[in-house]
Design an enzyme around this catalytic site. Structure first.
Site, PDB file in Angstrom:
ATOM      1  N   HIS A  65      -1.926  -9.660   7.222  1.00 38.07           N
ATOM      2  CA  HIS A  65      -1.992  -8.371   6.469  1.00 38.07           C
ATOM      3  C   HIS A  65      -0.844  -7.927   7.459  1.00 38.07           C
ATOM      4  O   HIS A  65      -0.266  -7.247   8.817  1.00 38.07           O
ATOM      5  CB  HIS A  65      -3.222  -7.235   6.594  1.00 38.07           C
ATOM      6  CG  HIS A  65      -2.475  -5.966   6.795  1.00 38.07           C
ATOM      7  ND1 HIS A  65      -3.155  -4.790   7.293  1.00 38.07           N
ATOM      8  CD2 HIS A  65      -1.919  -5.282   6.120  1.00 38.07           C
ATOM      9  CE1 HIS A  65      -2.355  -3.886   7.134  1.00 38.07           C
ATOM     10  NE2 HIS A  65      -1.891  -3.999   5.916  1.00 38.07           N
ATOM     11  N   SER A  95      -5.156  -4.904   2.975  1.00 38.73           N
ATOM     12  CA  SER A  95      -4.954  -4.350   4.043  1.00 38.73           C
ATOM     13  C   SER A  95      -6.229  -3.381   4.513  1.00 38.73           C
ATOM     14  O   SER A  95      -6.588  -3.256   5.002  1.00 38.73           O
ATOM     15  CB  SER A  95      -3.852  -2.990   3.903  1.00 38.73           C
ATOM     16  OG  SER A  95      -4.348  -2.101   2.622  1.00 38.73           O
ATOM     17  N   GLU A  97      -1.878  -8.368  11.580  1.00 40.06           N
ATOM     18  CA  GLU A  97      -3.252  -8.522  11.695  1.00 40.06           C
ATOM     19  C   GLU A  97      -3.657  -9.623  11.109  1.00 40.06           C
ATOM     20  O   GLU A  97      -2.937 -10.302   9.384  1.00 40.06           O
ATOM     21  CB  GLU A  97      -3.877  -7.214  10.511  1.00 40.06           C
ATOM     22  CG  GLU A  97      -3.898  -5.771  11.458  1.00 40.06           C
ATOM     23  CD  GLU A  97      -5.057  -4.677  10.837  1.00 40.06           C
ATOM     24  OE1 GLU A  97      -6.276  -4.230  11.626  1.00 40.06           O
ATOM     25  OE2 GLU A  97      -4.654  -4.516   9.958  1.00 40.06           O
ATOM     26  N   ASN A 138      -6.040   0.507   9.292  1.00 34.14           N
ATOM     27  CA  ASN A 138      -5.995   1.247   8.234  1.00 34.14           C
ATOM     28  C   ASN A 138      -7.492   2.038   8.799  1.00 34.14           C
ATOM     29  O   ASN A 138      -7.626   2.122   8.239  1.00 34.14           O
ATOM     30  CB  ASN A 138      -6.034   0.529   6.941  1.00 34.14           C
ATOM     31  CG  ASN A 138      -5.451   0.274   6.241  1.00 34.14           C
ATOM     32  OD1 ASN A 138      -4.007   1.239   6.436  1.00 34.14           O
ATOM     33  ND2 ASN A 138      -4.321  -0.703   5.628  1.00 34.14           N
TER      34      ASN A 138
END
Length: 293
Positions: free
Chosen positions: A141, A120, A153, A191
């Site tokens: 991800h 992540s 992602e 993130n």
């Protein structure tokens, strides 16, 4: 283009189990690997239960569900992955541990196989240096839980080839996911935005701006989020949040990403969230008080 007839997933936790389930439902033969036999046993049960819930809700036919479970195999031996077309690791969020795994996989899996990381926040370019196939290393991800969340992602490292990117994107879309693409910067897209929000929520709690309940209620009702940031941190795992913030702070070099001292303290105390029964909130049910006459 790679067909991904055989998909391998490493890590039988919630993320790895969910990714394995997606691949099996999508029609691939799947190997799910974990060194912990107990984790594999738990994953087998959780995947079966999850598939059954989708069937019960009418989101999956009974026949598709049965065939998906038949395609899943469980192992603790890396050698069983040698014929995989793609290996997706979903292990601990540690660059050193992931690099060691990729170096081992590089020697075992066939030359055409893609090595994907569910990281992540960690640099795909750096992970790829542990292999002799950097052009076939990519970030994939998934959001938690993978069978429900719609987003994946995809992150290209410095040497990731167009063929690897296109094949991985196609696979994610075969899983029914919407794909967003990020450059290989710390935290990627989700993130990089999410973790500072969670960190700021911890600062608000740390400095006494409001109670944890009011912080979460404010964000849920004021910004239409399904979960408040502190509740979400517990769901993700406070140790995972802390690890990502450290990567952001180190990789981007900005003090705004420095983890809140309260978050650090909670992790030091073992208050890691739902998986430990306590984090910002307690998830341990109190025994019912006996009624007294």
């Amino acid at each position: 283009m790679a067909e991904f007839k055989v998909v391998a997933v490493i890590g039988a936790g919630q993320m790895g189990s969910g990714i394995a389930q997606l691949a099996a439902v999508a029609g691939s033969d799947v190997w799910l690997l974990d060194k912990d036999a107990g984790a594999l046993h738990g994953a087998k049960g959780s995947i079966s239960n999850s598939v059954q819930r989708f069937v019960n809700k009418g989101q999956l036919s009974k026949e598709v569900g049965i065939k998906a479970l038949e395609r899943l195999k469980y192992t603790s031996n890396l050698e069983d992955l040698r014929y995989a077309d793609i290996v997706i690791e979903a292990i601990v969020e540690s660059e050193d541990v992931k690099k060691k795994l990729f170096a081992e996989l590089d020697k075992i899996v066939k030359g055409s196989a893609i090595l994907a990381s569910n990281t992540s926040s960690i640099s795909i370019t750096r992970l790829a240096t542990a292999t002799k196939r950097p052009q076939q290393v990519i970030g994939m991800h998934f959001m938690n839980p993978p069978p429900i969340m719609k987003l994946v992602e995809i992150i290209r490292g410095a040497d990731t080839s167009d063929e690897t990117f296109t094949a991985t994107k196609t696979l994610a879309e075969r899983f029914g996911k919407t794909v967003v693409c990020s450059r290989d910067y710390a935290g990627f897209i989700v993130n990089r935005i999410l973790m500072p929000m969670i960190n700021e929520a911890f600062h608000a709690l740390y400095t006494g701006v409001a109670t944890k309940e009011d912080i979460d209620a404010g964000m849920k009702l004021g910004t239409n989020q399904p979960m408040g940031p502190l509740e979400l941190a517990d769901f993700i795992g406070l140790d995972v949040c802390l690890s990502i913030l450290k990567v952001l702070h180190s990789g981007l070099g900005d003090v705004k990403y420095a983890p809140c001292p309260l978050l650090v303290q909670y992790v030091d105390a073992g208050r890691l969230g739902r998986k430990r029964g306590i984090g910002v909130y307690s998830y341990v049910k109190s025994p019912k008080q006996s009624s007294r006459l």
